[in-house]
Write an enzyme that holds these catalytic residues in place. Structure first.
Site, PDB file in Angstrom:
ATOM      1  CE1 TYR A 137     -20.700 -29.398-114.095  1.00 50.73           C
ATOM      2  CE2 TYR A 137     -19.087 -28.987-115.823  1.00 50.73           C
ATOM      3  CZ  TYR A 137     -19.446 -29.619-114.649  1.00 50.73           C
ATOM      4  OH  TYR A 137     -18.561 -30.468-114.033  1.00 50.73           O
ATOM      5  CG  ASP A 176     -20.190 -32.197-134.088  1.00 48.17           C
ATOM      6  OD1 ASP A 176     -20.534 -33.385-133.875  1.00 48.17           O
ATOM      7  OD2 ASP A 176     -19.765 -31.786-135.182  1.00 48.17           O
ATOM      8  CB  SER A 228     -15.354 -29.563-115.969  1.00 48.72           C
ATOM      9  OG  SER A 228     -15.569 -29.679-117.350  1.00 48.72           O
ATOM     10  CB  SER A 229     -11.395 -29.617-119.848  1.00 47.84           C
ATOM     11  OG  SER A 229     -12.308 -30.561-120.343  1.00 47.84           O
ATOM     12  CB  CYS A 230     -16.726 -27.711-120.341  1.00 50.59           C
ATOM     13  SG  CYS A 230     -17.504 -27.589-118.743  1.00 50.59           S
ATOM     14  NE  ARG A 276     -15.743 -33.167-126.306  1.00 49.83           N
ATOM     15  CZ  ARG A 276     -15.952 -32.316-127.315  1.00 49.83           C
ATOM     16  NH1 ARG A 276     -14.965 -32.005-128.145  1.00 49.83           N
ATOM     17  NH2 ARG A 276     -17.133 -31.771-127.500  1.00 49.83           N
ATOM     18  N   PRO A 335     -10.020 -31.248-114.385  1.00 50.16           N
ATOM     19  CG  PRO A 335     -11.124 -32.824-113.077  1.00 50.16           C
ATOM     20  CD  PRO A 335     -11.061 -31.360-113.359  1.00 50.16           C
ATOM     21  CB  THR A 336      -9.191 -33.928-119.664  1.00 51.53           C
ATOM     22  OG1 THR A 336      -9.657 -33.863-120.984  1.00 51.53           O
ATOM     23  CG2 THR A 336      -8.810 -35.367-119.303  1.00 51.53           C
ATOM     24  CG  ASN A 337     -14.288 -34.949-121.881  1.00 50.09           C
ATOM     25  OD1 ASN A 337     -14.001 -33.792-121.592  1.00 50.09           O
ATOM     26  ND2 ASN A 337     -15.192 -35.248-122.778  1.00 50.09           N
ATOM     27  N   GLY A 385     -20.026 -40.448-105.972  1.00 46.60           N
ATOM     28  CA  GLY A 385     -19.911 -40.205-107.410  1.00 46.60           C
ATOM     29  C   GLY A 385     -18.659 -40.870-107.960  1.00 46.60           C
ATOM     30  N   GLY A 411     -15.480 -38.714-106.651  1.00 46.84           N
ATOM     31  CA  GLY A 411     -15.317 -38.762-105.198  1.00 46.84           C
ATOM     32  C   GLY A 411     -14.994 -40.171-104.718  1.00 46.84           C
ATOM     33  CG  HIS A 413     -19.633 -37.077-120.060  1.00 45.83           C
ATOM     34  ND1 HIS A 413     -19.423 -35.864-120.650  1.00 45.83           N
ATOM     35  CD2 HIS A 413     -19.884 -36.825-118.758  1.00 45.83           C
ATOM     36  CE1 HIS A 413     -19.536 -34.906-119.748  1.00 45.83           C
ATOM     37  NE2 HIS A 413     -19.834 -35.460-118.583  1.00 45.83           N
TER      38      HIS A 413
END
Ligand code: GDP
Length: 319
Positions: A137, A270, A108-110, A210, A164-166, A14, A17, A180
């Site tokens: 997720y 959004d 993930s930041s979400c 973002r 991590p952020t985006n 990925g 990784g 994304h």
């Protein structure tokens, strides 16, 4: 980590990784254990347990996950929660059973509340409702953090989580239905330029903000944190800077050199209005990002869309 330690990078094909593996190789690490998802299905408990019993890795980077952009997250809701829960539960428990020295779980930041105060500190976890488009997720990723915390508390395992952020990078997903925003806009502007299309459609209102981090910087941060003796169990990884989707579209339009119009499709969601990580903890641990956004996007654009090799690879992966 010593150069001879056995390191398992889960998800080494990925974007994340592969960047971690590349960074480790650059730093002289050479003893890896790697499996593709065809060779080892991380959702399968029996397979994962026997893999860990046989290989007994010293260090684990858990970068394997089902991931995607806003539409994929919102559409494949069952797969996003089920696959991620299975992968985390299997790998983290197997790492405990086989005596892994240290494991890093990538989230993930979400995971943070949709309307968290900005910038988002690690302590805001579980202080409010999540963004609905990626809630399954996020719930799975929160479970991963809590697994690491629980094994750390009960068994003294050295399991830590980074958020991590985006992210963006050369090995990103460029499929318009599942990607994304950043790779999607690179592809849309590039193809619009080639086809002399009069306009490019950007989803949503363009108002959400973002933050974006180049994946090679993320990989550097992960290896850096893995090598710290003592670190907090949850660390945000980002740049501390954000921009609106409209500003991102303008930047990518400039990099690609597209002269047509940009239109907004407000029938598309959004998502979270803003997602900017507080990176003061990361900075206090001695790490800062290196790649400015424009430089990173140019690198990706040139490697994926302008080089011959990139174009062939991109066609294979994205069309
Ligand atoms: P998010 O950060 O989880 O919301 O995921 P995305 O990166 O998929 O989307 C970020 C923002 O970019 C959202 O507001 C999207 O509506 C917007 N966006 C604009 N154009 C696109 C596009 O072509 N693809 C994607 N995935 N998002 C887009």
């Amino acid at each position: 980590m010593h150069p001879t330690d056995k390191i398992y990078v889960a998800g080494h094909r990925g974007m994340v990784g592969s960047a971690i593996l590349k960074r480790l190789q650059e730093l002289g690490y050479s003893h890896f254990v790697l499996r593709t998802s065809e060779e080892l299905d991380l959702r399968n408990q029996a397979q994962v347990f026997s893999f860990f019993q046989q290989e007994k890795p010293d260090y684990v980077f858990l970068a394997a996950a089902r991931v995607g952009g806003i539409l994929a997250n919102n559409t494949f809701r069952a797969e996003f929660i089920y696959d991620n829960l299975q992968i985390e539960a299997n790998v983290i428990h197997a790492a405990y059973l086989s005596g892994v020295k240290k494991l890093m779980f990538l989230g993930s930041s979400c995971i943070y509340p949709r309307l968290a105060p900005q910038p988002i500190k690690e302590s805001y976890l579980l202080t409010g409702p999540l963004e609905p488009t990626n809630e399954p997720y996020a719930i799975a990723k929160i479970a991963g953090i809590k697994l690491c915390e629980a094994y750390r508390a009960q068994y003294g395992c050295h399991f830590i989580s980074v958020m991590p952020t985006n992210l963006y990078g050369i090995h990103d997903n460029f499929d318009l239905a599942t990607s994304h925003v950043l790779p999607a806009l690179l592809r849309k502007f590039h193809e619009a330029k080639l086809n002399h299309a009069p306009e490019v459609v950007v989803w949503g209102t363009g108002k959400p903000r973002r933050e974006f981090l180049y994946v090679d910087d993320l990989a550097d941060a992960c290896v850096y944190l893995m090598n710290l003796e003592e670190e907090p169990d949850l660390v945000n990884i980002g740049t501390g800077e954000d921009l609106s989707i409209a500003e991102l579209a303008t930047l990518i339009q400039k990099i690609v050199g597209y002269t047509g119009k940009v239109v907004y499709d407000t029938s598309k969601p959004d998502g979270t209005p803003r997602k900017l990580l507080d990176v003061s903890l990361l900075h206090s641990l001695g790490w800062r990002h290196k790649t400015p956004l424009e430089e990173g996007i140019r690198k990706v654009y040139e490697a994926v869309f302008l080089s011959q090799a990139g174009q062939t690879d991109h066609k294979k992966r994205a069309v």
